[in-house]
Design an enzyme around this catalytic site. Structure first.
Site, mmCIF file in Angstrom:
data_model
loop_
_atom_site.group_PDB
_atom_site.id
_atom_site.type_symbol
_atom_site.label_atom_id
_atom_site.label_comp_id
_atom_site.label_asym_id
_atom_site.label_seq_id
_atom_site.Cartn_x
_atom_site.Cartn_y
_atom_site.Cartn_z
ATOM 1 C CE LYS A 103 107.208 19.815 25.796
ATOM 2 N NZ LYS A 103 107.625 20.836 26.782
ATOM 3 N NE ARG A 158 109.289 15.771 31.728
ATOM 4 C CZ ARG A 158 108.181 15.518 31.033
ATOM 5 N NH1 ARG A 158 108.094 15.941 29.763
ATOM 6 N NH2 ARG A 158 107.177 14.873 31.581
#
Length: 269
Positions: free
Chosen positions: A213, A247
């Site tokens: 991210k 995740r």
């Protein structure tokens, strides 16, 4: 916690593998073009140590374009049906739309992963409750305006839990996600990572989703393809904080990081 046919020890950190069947996801968009790609990817994820697979049909990166429920269903179903038919691994579906969640549940998905924590459409809570499925409920809000940032995040998640309770979703079916990368500035994302243990106050299994991210890219000043080391750092932090799930895109490396961290934590003098 039971997800599909598998019992998860939430005192250990399990790996949720990301499979975005989208053309425009920030990291792996367009990667899974047909069933052969999906089949090979699922087999590889399982071989590398994934504990469950999370299928997403709509990209939710900043500035994403919303698609219709039917288009999202059409993207998800081939992957969901293929993996459920050919592999013995729990499958989660990443959606915040009740219509999509209902279709996924009917097709045999094992969990719903809702990035809006039941707050985008209040029917979502009823769909999950009716299906009796486990769920990941993530922190999110329409505007990133906070008074006391961490306290507000925790209170927002408590509101999500109230919605779940009123709908009849059992607490033993809920996993919470602090929503790194959603409705948070770069600095606020770092604060979440600095204070992972604060979320343990909610007394539920927790999932960390930071893989590749922007908080990692901005810190390291690296593109999406060069964010593995930063992701692994956050995975180690999740293990140290006692979190139940991460995740991730890069399964093998994260499984190894978890294994090494666990070995150190369990070493006896």
């Amino acid at each position: 916690m039971k997800i599909g046919g598998k019992i998860f020890d939430t005192n250990k950190t399990s790996v949720m593998a990301v499979m975005n069947v989208t053309p425009d996801s920030f990291s792996d968009g367009g990667k899974y073009k047909d069933l052969d790609d999906i089949r090979r990817a699922a087999a590889s994820m399982i071989e590398e140590g994934a504990d469950l697979i999370d299928i997403g049909g709509e990209s939710t990166h900043p500035g994403y374009t919303m698609i219709s429920c039917q288009e999202e269903i059409d993207r998800i179903m081939p992957a969901l049906e293929c993996i459920k038919k050919e592999f013995d691994i729990p499958v989660s579906v990443d959606t915040y739309k009740p219509q999509v969640a209902r279709a996924a549940a009917a097709a045999g998905c094992d969990m719903i992963n809702d990035i809006w924590g039941l707050k985008y459409d209040r029917q979502m809570a009823d769909v999950i409750a009716d299906a009796k499925l486990p769920c990941v409920l993530m922190h999110n809000r329409k505007e990133a305006v906070y008074g006391n940032f961490l306290a507000d995040c925790l209170n927002d998640l408590k509101e999500t839990l109230d919605i779940a309770s009123r709908a009849g979703i059992k607490k033993d079916k809920i996993i919470l996600d602090p929503g790194v990368g959603f409705a948070k500035s770069y600095e606020q994302n770092l604060i979440v990572l600095r204070h992972l243990k604060d979320f343990n106050k909610l007394n539920l299994p927790l999932l960390l989703g930071t893989s590749r991210k922007s908080v990692i890219g901005l810190t390291l000043k690296e593109p999406v393809t060069e964010r593995l080391e930063g992701t692994l750092t956050t995975t180690v932090l999740a293990v140290l904080a006692g979190w139940s799930f991460v995740r991730v895109h890069d399964v093998k490396a994260n499984v190894r990081a978890i294994k090494m961290t666990k070995a150190i934590l369990e070493a006896e003098e």
